[in-house]
Design an enzyme around this catalytic site. Sequence first.
Site, mmCIF file in Angstrom:
data_model
loop_
_atom_site.group_PDB
_atom_site.id
_atom_site.type_symbol
_atom_site.label_atom_id
_atom_site.label_comp_id
_atom_site.label_asym_id
_atom_site.label_seq_id
_atom_site.Cartn_x
_atom_site.Cartn_y
_atom_site.Cartn_z
ATOM 1 N N ASN A 157 -8.350 7.217 3.529
ATOM 2 C CA ASN A 157 -8.049 8.580 3.062
ATOM 3 C C ASN A 157 -8.204 8.769 1.561
ATOM 4 O O ASN A 157 -8.505 9.868 1.107
ATOM 5 C CB ASN A 157 -6.654 9.018 3.539
ATOM 6 C CG ASN A 157 -5.543 8.117 3.067
ATOM 7 O OD1 ASN A 157 -5.742 6.919 2.846
ATOM 8 N ND2 ASN A 157 -4.359 8.676 2.912
ATOM 9 N N GLY A 233 -1.799 1.343 5.211
ATOM 10 C CA GLY A 233 -2.302 1.704 6.536
ATOM 11 C C GLY A 233 -1.152 2.001 7.479
ATOM 12 O O GLY A 233 -0.074 2.431 7.064
ATOM 13 N N GLU A 253 2.258 -0.291 2.130
ATOM 14 C CA GLU A 253 2.392 1.165 2.030
ATOM 15 C C GLU A 253 1.997 1.721 3.388
ATOM 16 O O GLU A 253 0.815 1.719 3.750
ATOM 17 C CB GLU A 253 1.487 1.720 0.919
ATOM 18 C CG GLU A 253 1.835 1.217 -0.468
ATOM 19 C CD GLU A 253 3.173 1.710 -0.970
ATOM 20 O OE1 GLU A 253 3.701 2.693 -0.397
ATOM 21 O OE2 GLU A 253 3.706 1.122 -1.924
ATOM 22 N N CYS A 287 -0.722 10.294 3.043
ATOM 23 C CA CYS A 287 0.537 9.660 3.463
ATOM 24 C C CYS A 287 1.740 10.546 3.191
ATOM 25 O O CYS A 287 2.724 10.499 3.931
ATOM 26 C CB CYS A 287 0.712 8.318 2.746
ATOM 27 S SG CYS A 287 -0.542 7.103 3.206
#
Length: 479
Positions: A157, A233, A253, A287
């Site tokens: 992303n 991920g 993360e 995220c």
Amino acid sequence: MNISAKIKKALYIDGTWKEASVYTALTSPFSGEAIAQIPSANDKEVDEAIEAATRARKVMAKMPAHKRAAILERLAHLLEQRMEEAANIIALEAAKPITTALDEVNRTIQTYKFAAEEAKRILGETLPLDAAPGGENRVAYTVREPIGVIGAITPFNFPMNLVAHKVGPAIASGNTIVLKPASQTPLSSYFLAELLQEAGLPAGALNVITGSGRVVGDKLVKDERVAAITFTGSPAVGIGIRNRAGLKRVTLELGSNAALIIDKDIELNKIIDRCVKGAFAFQGQVCISLQRIYIHESLYESFVQQFVEATRNIQVGDPLDSKTDVSALISNEDVQRTLHWIQEAKQHGAEVAIGGTAEGNILMPTVLLNAESSLKVSCQEVFAPIVVINKVQSVEEAIEEVNDSKFGLQAGIYTNNVHTALDAAEKLHVGGVMINDIPSFRVDNMPYGGVKESGVGREGIKFAVEEMTELKLVVFNRN
């Protein structure tokens, strides 16, 4: 780099480009057209990359801080010179709208500049050992030393900036890196390797290896020569990494379903556009994308009306068109998954205020009302342009709803009451609380990370450097 030529990339190992034995086609999420041939590394090729990084350890560890900083400064300068090319790579491989891709490149430049600065201020401290009996006439100090080989596994992303948050602090602190970029967005990482080669990074200090997670990822996690893993991920993969990593340092993360609380007496016209951007930027594949909104019942109807009206103005289409706000999701599987989640929500009484349909791989920006907290669109990470809006009777109720989640990355609250703001900052069980802003706020020098299934450890260059270094104590006995 001429992407339109459907290029064939090579693995980047020990400062050289090496042909792989197996290749796979990389296709555009938007058009479905093949855009490149990407190497799929085997176990031997991954081993070569780890060995190269291991050999380069001493070179990087002994490199003076000013030289590490200079390499990162040159990298930032080169990226500034080739900004449009970099943004086009992101737009093509990730279907990120070109204006959003340019924003990412600008942030990436800032991230490497922060890394260059941090290279010069990796500090220790002196310790007063005479504070304890028996410590008289001793001098003690600490230093931070590079941990060694860093295995970096990155997502699709933010294919340049999230890579920068791993590569930047690794170089700044004198480590070496084996980088496995996401399968859908490898071109950004190969582009980075070109730039770092030009910037003068020693051979072996960065190695870029593409391929399956089962081959490349597993090797990085299990290999004893790799001292630390930094992963961004899914929670499922991250938890698996931590379970297999043994004594490796691990920074994870992971997922989120970021929430915003809106207190009574807020001027909605001042926050609508900000909320819409937070929910739908890069198709919600962020995220800390705004996924859940809890708004005081006195403002609910007006907020929904204004939010839906603003959503109607979002432009969907080709990521290379500068007018596009929302383009294709990363895969058709994600389109089908999110359509299924929307259907499930409707079956359980949720109302689709706008959207809920797809055109090709583009999911229309979707607003859901009155969705139960147990539904997937609310309790799981949707990673799509979907936002759930629910009314609450109080901020206290909203805080309970926000905390009733397996995730805890960031949350936001709009309120005019400083006591309410401080209460929220204390009670929200997340890694970061944004007061009078959406949870999607991030700049690249702040500590970033979460609690619960949102991960362990912190990124943000200074904080990542701490994760990537070992603290050593030195004591002189002057008795």
